[in-house]
Motif scaffolding. Sequence first.
Motif, PDB file in Angstrom:
ATOM      1  N   ARG A   5      85.329 -32.091  12.789  1.00 42.06           N
ATOM      2  CA  ARG A   5      86.435 -32.933  13.241  1.00 42.06           C
ATOM      3  C   ARG A   5      86.600 -34.118  12.284  1.00 42.06           C
ATOM      4  NH1 ARG A   5      84.589 -34.838  18.887  1.00 42.06           N
ATOM      5  NH2 ARG A   5      82.709 -35.097  17.616  1.00 42.06           N
ATOM      6  N   ASP A  88      84.435 -46.840  18.070  1.00 45.84           N
ATOM      7  CA  ASP A  88      83.152 -46.784  18.764  1.00 45.84           C
ATOM      8  C   ASP A  88      82.230 -45.933  17.914  1.00 45.84           C
ATOM      9  OD1 ASP A  88      80.945 -46.263  20.392  1.00 45.84           O
ATOM     10  OD2 ASP A  88      82.157 -46.299  22.232  1.00 45.84           O
ATOM     11  N   ALA A  91      79.635 -43.665  19.945  1.00 47.45           N
ATOM     12  CA  ALA A  91      80.238 -42.475  20.561  1.00 47.45           C
ATOM     13  C   ALA A  91      81.015 -41.639  19.554  1.00 47.45           C
ATOM     14  CB  ALA A  91      81.159 -42.891  21.702  1.00 47.45           C
ATOM     15  N   ARG A  92      81.192 -42.162  18.346  1.00 50.65           N
ATOM     16  CA  ARG A  92      81.983 -41.529  17.288  1.00 50.65           C
ATOM     17  C   ARG A  92      83.379 -41.193  17.806  1.00 50.65           C
ATOM     18  NH1 ARG A  92      77.322 -38.376  16.184  1.00 50.65           N
ATOM     19  NH2 ARG A  92      78.407 -36.421  16.568  1.00 50.65           N
ATOM     20  N   SER A  93      84.108 -42.255  18.160  1.00 45.43           N
ATOM     21  CA  SER A  93      85.460 -42.070  18.676  1.00 45.43           C
ATOM     22  C   SER A  93      86.351 -43.225  18.236  1.00 45.43           C
ATOM     23  CB  SER A  93      85.462 -41.975  20.206  1.00 45.43           C
ATOM     24  OG  SER A  93      85.021 -43.189  20.781  1.00 45.43           O
ATOM     25  N   SER A 101      91.509 -41.568  23.497  1.00 44.62           N
ATOM     26  CA  SER A 101      90.329 -41.645  22.650  1.00 44.62           C
ATOM     27  C   SER A 101      90.207 -40.346  21.853  1.00 44.62           C
ATOM     28  CB  SER A 101      89.075 -41.858  23.496  1.00 44.62           C
ATOM     29  OG  SER A 101      87.920 -41.944  22.675  1.00 44.62           O
ATOM     30  N   ILE A 102      89.911 -40.457  20.554  1.00 50.03           N
ATOM     31  CA  ILE A 102      89.806 -39.289  19.675  1.00 50.03           C
ATOM     32  C   ILE A 102      88.409 -39.255  19.087  1.00 50.03           C
ATOM     33  CG2 ILE A 102      90.771 -38.090  17.684  1.00 50.03           C
ATOM     34  CD1 ILE A 102      93.277 -39.803  18.012  1.00 50.03           C
ATOM     35  N   GLY A 103      87.681 -38.171  19.327  1.00 49.15           N
ATOM     36  CA  GLY A 103      86.348 -38.024  18.765  1.00 49.15           C
ATOM     37  C   GLY A 103      86.386 -37.556  17.328  1.00 49.15           C
ATOM     38  N   TYR A 104      85.351 -37.901  16.573  1.00 49.76           N
ATOM     39  CA  TYR A 104      85.300 -37.497  15.165  1.00 49.76           C
ATOM     40  C   TYR A 104      83.873 -37.154  14.747  1.00 49.76           C
ATOM     41  CZ  TYR A 104      83.519 -42.245  14.192  1.00 49.76           C
ATOM     42  OH  TYR A 104      82.771 -43.398  14.170  1.00 49.76           O
TER      43      TYR A 104
END
Length: 487
Positions: A5, A88, A91-93, A101-104
């Motif tokens: 991602r 964040d 949380a890697r977001s 919220s988008i995670g990466y």
Amino acid sequence: MTPRRVVIVGYGMAGARLAERIRAHDPEGGRVALTVVGAESRPAYNRVLLSGVLAGTMTAADIALHDPEWAARNRVRLLLGATAVRLDREARSVLLADGASIGYDALVLATGSRPWLPPVEGLADDRGAPAAGVLTLRDLDDCLRIVERARPGAPVAVLGGGVLGVETALGLARRGARVTLVHPAGRLMERHLDRTAGTILARRCRAAGVRTEIGRSAVRHYPGEGVKLEDGAFVPAAATVVTAGVRPEIGLAADAGLATDVGVVVDDRLRTADPRIHAIGDCAQAGRVPPGLLQPAWEQAAVLAGLLTGAGGTARHRAAPAVTRLRAGDVDLTAFGETHLELDSPDAEVLCYADPARGTYAKLALAGERVIGAIVLGLPDVAATLTQLHDTGRPVPGDRPALLLGRALPPAAADPALLPDSAVICRCNAVTKAALVRAARSAGGDLAALVGATRATTGCGDCLPRVRGLVDRLGHDSRNTTEGEGT
């Protein structure tokens, strides 16, 4: 295998270019699931060419980089009109303004820069935003607002005489506005030009209808009336356009605890102190590259795309020397390298040619037989030749004066096919002669197909004659070969 991602925050030229390069390495999206977050509500466009829209020689459609279907066609999740407000790291977001919220797995900051308002009374409101009647030029909406205010006959003040300020002033004068360009330094574009070049450029501006106030600072802005200068003079202006420089957008990175200085600090892999977070373009502090330059951003995008997809091996970013170009109206200016060396410099051979009456100037700095700097105003063929000599490191011809006048151009300047394969033809897109030759042969010598394959000529457009010349030469050679085979 689950795709990695990758989230790009910023859909300007750097972010758009990175997305293109990632998909060039991974067209099916099997390795990278790509999300791009763009604050503007429209697809990416070429900010370098905003001056053309301002002058009325281009439209918004002319400078588009992507069409509305580009993202779907290339398996990119594109969020337009979306603003990232917080990172964040644990949380890697990425948190967006709308609460999403988008995670990466890997995050790229391509947040660009914002216009800087100098400390002039009345220029900014209580929140630090431009006051009534004050405009900045950073995006297409800014450009359209300026065009709306700068109607024929309207008095307009432009504060700042760097590249953007000169282009803006000339563009508005072309539209018929009564423009005054105010610059506090002793000459225009003082970072790039010596005194003679600055003087000739100012003369060219005045000939184009731009009044100049050089060496005097603005001290107060009066909305709808104009600008007061430090000596008490008053510049009437229904609108005031500020082009006094930019500041990298580093707020997201700083709030997340990443190292920042002038920009977001990155290494030669474009990584921040957090190895999962990268930065490119204007917001990144990569060596000594100043913000606002296109070529370094696209070089960074090429390196980072290879690293993020695994196609780049051990690639590292090495900043190439930047070339400053100004193309507005009939003013054609190129400057690079050591531009401030004097004629009696002990460290270099310096040659100059000046014809103020015709608005032309050429200055060449040499170390041995190699070009280390140049200023060229009003002599585009000379500019192209000196830039190529600088890029390739080839020795200059023995007849230096003729070279400055364009009368003794080396064979490679007259015929791009004679350049070495490693020569960079399109600096904006870092396209070499070898890449153009490969694309031309696969595209059958069609210029439009060649541009589509390499993006050559889609930056500042300065390389178009060389690209066309190379295509013509390849087509000519191909025809001769075919005719020879038929005899």
